[in-house]
Design a protein around this motif. Structure first.
Motif, PDB file in Angstrom:
ATOM      1  N   PHE A 162      -2.375   1.817  -3.287  1.00 32.40           N
ATOM      2  CA  PHE A 162      -2.071   2.984  -2.456  1.00 32.40           C
ATOM      3  C   PHE A 162      -3.220   3.991  -2.499  1.00 32.40           C
ATOM      4  N   LYS A 209       5.811   9.553  -2.331  1.00 28.66           N
ATOM      5  CA  LYS A 209       4.793   9.944  -1.353  1.00 28.66           C
ATOM      6  C   LYS A 209       3.912  10.978  -2.041  1.00 28.66           C
ATOM      7  N   SER A 240      -5.858   4.745   0.568  1.00 23.45           N
ATOM      8  CA  SER A 240      -5.961   6.101   1.117  1.00 23.45           C
ATOM      9  C   SER A 240      -7.405   6.578   1.121  1.00 23.45           C
ATOM     10  N   GLU A 295       0.812  -1.220   0.000  1.00 23.01           N
ATOM     11  CA  GLU A 295       0.000   0.000   0.000  1.00 23.01           C
ATOM     12  C   GLU A 295       0.848   1.274   0.000  1.00 23.01           C
ATOM     13  N   TYR A 296       2.004   1.218  -0.646  1.00 20.22           N
ATOM     14  CA  TYR A 296       2.891   2.378  -0.732  1.00 20.22           C
ATOM     15  C   TYR A 296       3.092   2.764  -2.194  1.00 20.22           C
ATOM     16  N   PRO A 297       3.383   4.055  -2.463  1.00 24.88           N
ATOM     17  CA  PRO A 297       3.680   4.467  -3.837  1.00 24.88           C
ATOM     18  C   PRO A 297       4.887   3.716  -4.398  1.00 24.88           C
TER      19      PRO A 297
END
Length: 506
Positions: free
Chosen positions: A286, A234, A290, A124-126
């Motif tokens: 991601f 980010k 969010s 779940e991160y860029p």
């Protein structure tokens, strides 16, 4: 009055003023310098030693980062692995070791392409942060117990993040050429050291700091490329383009803004497009995470949810948070166009990121890293910076004590919910305080510590000393000045000269 000199018309032969010495300009810095022998004297030999500001600040940043690693020692030695609440009571929690196994790195799963076991299907991160995490996993030994591997993974990440921390400190030091010692605020920031290895945010912060440095050096394409890479690590850095757009509008610098926007778009696409095309579900995780994430730690929304019988849904909070952020963007744009003197780029960059933090539905403790370099560039005043840092340290302790309370069962060790709400309030008030001080500097530029020493916008690049072409309100009239300041007046827009007082469009 004679016309204000532009950046293009200022002769290259004009002698640059001496560097600003914080111990002579700032009472708190002067008092603090007593620990190392007192303020710098007028007979000090500057520029004749190996110990340049950049080198000193880089070494201080490494030293403070190392202290941050020591602070995590209780967790490294067991609290991450044994006991539900010990990593909170020691205030040494980090996502890094837990996600080594939780996001499939221990099993050599490829981020975004391979599904993960458990509730989180994909990382779940860029994308650029995912690459950073994957590179660290390649450098991690695959032998020994899982605890040993997670310890190794954290140490590898810590080493890589330390490089990012040094880059941030050096970039801030070099952005304001006449104020190199402002960078010591970044290096010494306690909240910076405490939160540096909680997550991977320093990668995006380093790229953003390098981008701001490039803009200050009048390299808009390089700025755009670095900002695009930062946004690929980010989400928050792209917000800086908003105030830059309005500043370039006021100054008529559309060509430079176009180059910056083009560079950012291309860099972001180069990183994201391959993953987007071949692993769209993993790439989009991601963004969907969010959007779907509920109200979480650190936000005023959490206080609202905890104190109402009918809390708003996640969708409602998303809508309201977006509206609040848009209102903040509008207010910052209006401030930019009506200010008596064009605001400095760093001031608006700080305000837009602070607005995002204040209105967002979650505030993880490491998000303070986003603001530290921008805060130093926006208002390099030791007293105000340390007040804000004290508030952030209080919140750092508050969230871990609250989690200790919620995970300690009937023992209730830590901070109860009401106490945690006070910790959130301290964080919010500290950030708002710094925002108010920056806005005051914009409305009364003679109170701006950077402009008091004769600079215009040292982080502004092509905006530094440029003429205004579009201004609204009273600022459009000639002869405007931010009155009621008893200190030395600043020659508006003349970054290499002092004395006198001219409006931005005289």
């Amino acid at each position: 009055m004679c016309p204000m000199p532009s950046a293009e018309s200022t002769p290259a032969s004009v002698r640059e003023p001496d560097s600003v010495r914080p111990t002579r300009e700032d009472a708190v810095a002067a008092a603090g310098s007593e620990l190392i022998g007192g303020p710098l004297g007028r007979r000090a030999l500057l520029g004749t030693s190996w110990w340049t500001p950049v080198r000193v600040i880089a070494l201080v940043a490494i030293g403070m980062f190392a202290l941050g690693l020591v602070q995590k020692a209780p967790c490294y030695n067991g609290a991450w692995f044994f006991g539900a609440s010990s990593q909170y009571t020691h205030a040494c929690y980090s996502d890094i070791p837990h996600l080594y196994q939780g996001r499939g790195f221990v099993d050599d799963l490829v981020p975004y392409f391979d599904k993960l076991p458990g509730d989180m299907e994909y990382l779940e991160y860029p994308v650029l942060t995912g690459v950073f995490m994957e590179v660290a996993s390649w450098l991690t030994t695959g032998s020994g117990s899982i605890q040993h591997q997670e310890q190794w993974y954290w140490m590898v990440n810590a080493g890589m993040l330390m490089v990012c921390a040094v880059v941030i400190a050096v970039c801030v030091t070099r952005t304001h050429a006449r104020r190199p010692w402002d960078g010591i605020l970044v290096a010494l920031a306690p909240a910076f050291a405490l939160t540096a290895t909680i997550n991977w945010d320093l990668l995006a912060v380093a790229l953003t700091s390098a981008a701001v440095l490039m803009w200050s050096r009048m390299r808009p394409v390089a700025f755009g490329v670095l900002l695009g890479l930062a946004t690929a690590a980010k989400l928050y850095p792209f917000l800086i383009l908003g105030p830059l757009l309005v500043l370039c509008w006021r100054a008529g610098r559309w060509r430079e803004f176009g180059k910056a926007l083009g560079g950012a778009s291309v860099a972001w696409l180069v990183v994201n497009l391959p993953v987007m095309l071949f692993a769209f579900d993993g790439w989009s995780k991601f963004y969907t995470f969010s959007q779907e994430r509920g109200v979480d730690f650190g936000s005023f929304w959490l206080i609202l949810v905890h104190n109402t019988d009918n809390p708003p849904s996640t969708e409602t909070v998303n809508t309201l948070a977006t509206l609040l952020m848009l209102l903040c963007c509008g207010a910052i744009a209006a401030l930019t166009l009506i200010a008596p003197r064009r605001p400095r780029f760093a001031q608006l960059a700080f305000l837009i990121i602070a607005a995002f933090i204040l209105t967002n539905k979650v505030y993880s403790p490491q998000y303070v890293l986003w603001l530290v370099p921008l805060a130093v560039l926006a208002r390099p005043k030791w007293r105000d910076f340390l007040i804000w840092q004290a508030c952030e340290v209080a919140y750092f302790l508050g969230i871990w004590m609250y989690l200790a309370y919620t995970t300690s069962g009937d023992a209730h060790k830590g901070l109860p919910t009401d106490g945690y709400h006070w910790a959130i309030g301290v964080h919010l008030l500290g950030t708002l305080f710094l925002c108010v001080m920056v806005v005051r500097d914009i409305l009364m530029p003679d109170r701006d510590p950077v402009r008091q020493t004769g600079d215009d916008d040292p982080s502004g690049g092509v905006l530094d000393g440029a003429r205004d072409v579009f201004v609204l309100g009273p600022a459009a009239r000639t002869g405007q000045h931010s009155a009621h300041f008893e200190g030395p007046l600043v020659r508006w827009g003349a970054g290499r000269q002092t004395g006198g007082s001219l409006s931005a469009n005289e």
